[in-house]
Design an enzyme around this catalytic site. Structure first.
Site, mmCIF file in Angstrom:
data_model
loop_
_atom_site.group_PDB
_atom_site.id
_atom_site.type_symbol
_atom_site.label_atom_id
_atom_site.label_comp_id
_atom_site.label_asym_id
_atom_site.label_seq_id
_atom_site.Cartn_x
_atom_site.Cartn_y
_atom_site.Cartn_z
ATOM 1 N N ARG A 8 1.123 -1.153 -0.186
ATOM 2 C CA ARG A 8 0.032 -0.203 -0.140
ATOM 3 C C ARG A 8 0.818 1.541 0.049
ATOM 4 N NH1 ARG A 8 -2.921 -3.766 3.332
ATOM 5 N NH2 ARG A 8 -4.834 -4.517 2.627
ATOM 6 N N ASN A 40 -5.394 3.825 -1.406
ATOM 7 C CA ASN A 40 -4.421 3.239 -0.420
ATOM 8 C C ASN A 40 -2.994 3.874 -1.172
ATOM 9 O OD1 ASN A 40 -5.227 1.057 1.390
ATOM 10 N ND2 ASN A 40 -5.113 -0.362 -0.153
ATOM 11 N N ASP A 74 -9.693 -4.422 9.077
ATOM 12 C CA ASP A 74 -9.339 -5.177 9.518
ATOM 13 C C ASP A 74 -9.399 -5.731 11.220
ATOM 14 O OD1 ASP A 74 -6.299 -4.319 7.792
ATOM 15 O OD2 ASP A 74 -7.525 -2.944 7.929
ATOM 16 N N ARG A 77 -12.494 -8.342 9.941
ATOM 17 C CA ARG A 77 -11.495 -10.258 10.350
ATOM 18 C C ARG A 77 -11.197 -10.281 11.351
ATOM 19 N NH1 ARG A 77 -8.790 -7.783 4.657
ATOM 20 N NH2 ARG A 77 -10.461 -8.431 3.415
ATOM 21 N N HIS A 101 -3.264 0.825 8.300
ATOM 22 C CA HIS A 101 -3.829 -0.290 7.530
ATOM 23 C C HIS A 101 -3.028 -0.848 6.301
ATOM 24 C CE1 HIS A 101 -6.472 -2.466 5.197
ATOM 25 N NE2 HIS A 101 -6.496 -1.039 3.506
#
Length: 237
Positions: A8, A40, A74, A77, A101
């Site tokens: 990223r 990103n 994130d 998840r 991130h």
């Protein structure tokens, strides 16, 4: 778009010019718009968007009006994998991924609780299984990109959720990306994710976390990792 094998952070120089042109036009016609940056590397792009906006004539942005989608995906998840490991519903798990991130994101093990019960006792370190759960979160995006060349569905659902929270003024706590200068010793204008109250005006409040010493150090390392890339373009914006 992020390419296979590309991090990223390697996208930054490519996306700065694009971000400048978009933010300038958006705020020209809608100066009060709440802007969630997803492109990103979203932490750096959110910082870039905020700096560009702050330097526009006849435009005064409010604190928290611009933020990044950060680690909302994130954290989602993380909660899902933790829930599976203890055989309960993800909605019963409260857990956060903070920081970048990306690869240097930080799991807040000291704050994880399942149904109000702490997952780890005070002072207890995460097990190898716990660490594997975090690593799976870190590797998820790269795995998807390797298999189909890009990511879209998971981040799309996460951003739709953020948009719904803003439009409905839910004032929900979400790990979005905001300026963390002055937090846990961070000295630079870096955007990282922390639990924030999000609603119709953007970020209303950054939650005051009690991190462990190890988590605070990892958070500072995450800030430094982002800044090492960001500083190369920061003065030219």
């Amino acid at each position: 778009a992020r390419k296979p094998g590309e991090t990223r952070l390697q996208l930054v120089e490519k996306n700065v010019g694009i971000m400048r042109s978009i933010i300038t036009e958006v705020l020209k016609y809608s100066p009060k718009a709440v802007i969630c940056v997803v492109s990103n590397p979203c932490d750096i792009m959110a910082a870039v968007a905020t700096k560009v906006a702050s330097e526009l004539k006849d435009c005064s942005i409010a604190p928290g009006q611009i933020f990044g989608s950060g680690t909302v995906l994130d954290s989602g998840r993380f909660k899902t994998l933790l829930a599976a490991s203890v055989n309960c519903a993800p909605k019963s798990v409260h857990a956060h991924i903070i920081g970048e991130h990306g690869d240097s994101c930080v799991p807040l093990w000291s704050c994880v609780n399942v149904g109000g019960v702490r997952l780890l006792k005070k002072g207890q370190s995460p097990s190898e299984i716990h660490k594997a759960v975090h690593q799976e979160v870190v590797n998820s995006g790269a795995k998807v990109i390797k298999k189909k060349g890009y990511t879209c569905w998971a981040i799309g659902v996460s951003v739709a959720h953020i948009a719904d929270v803003v439009l409905s003024d839910e004032r929900r706590v979400m790990t979005v990306s905001t300026c963390v200068r002055g937090i846990e010793g961070v000295e630079e204008d870096v955007f990282l994710s922390l639990p924030c109250v999000v609603g119709a005006k953007g970020i209303y409040q950054v939650m005051d976390l009690e991190m462990s010493m190890e988590e605070a150090e990892l958070f500072r390392q995450s800030a430094q990792a982002v800044w090492e890339v960001q500083k190369g373009i920061w003065d030219s914006i």
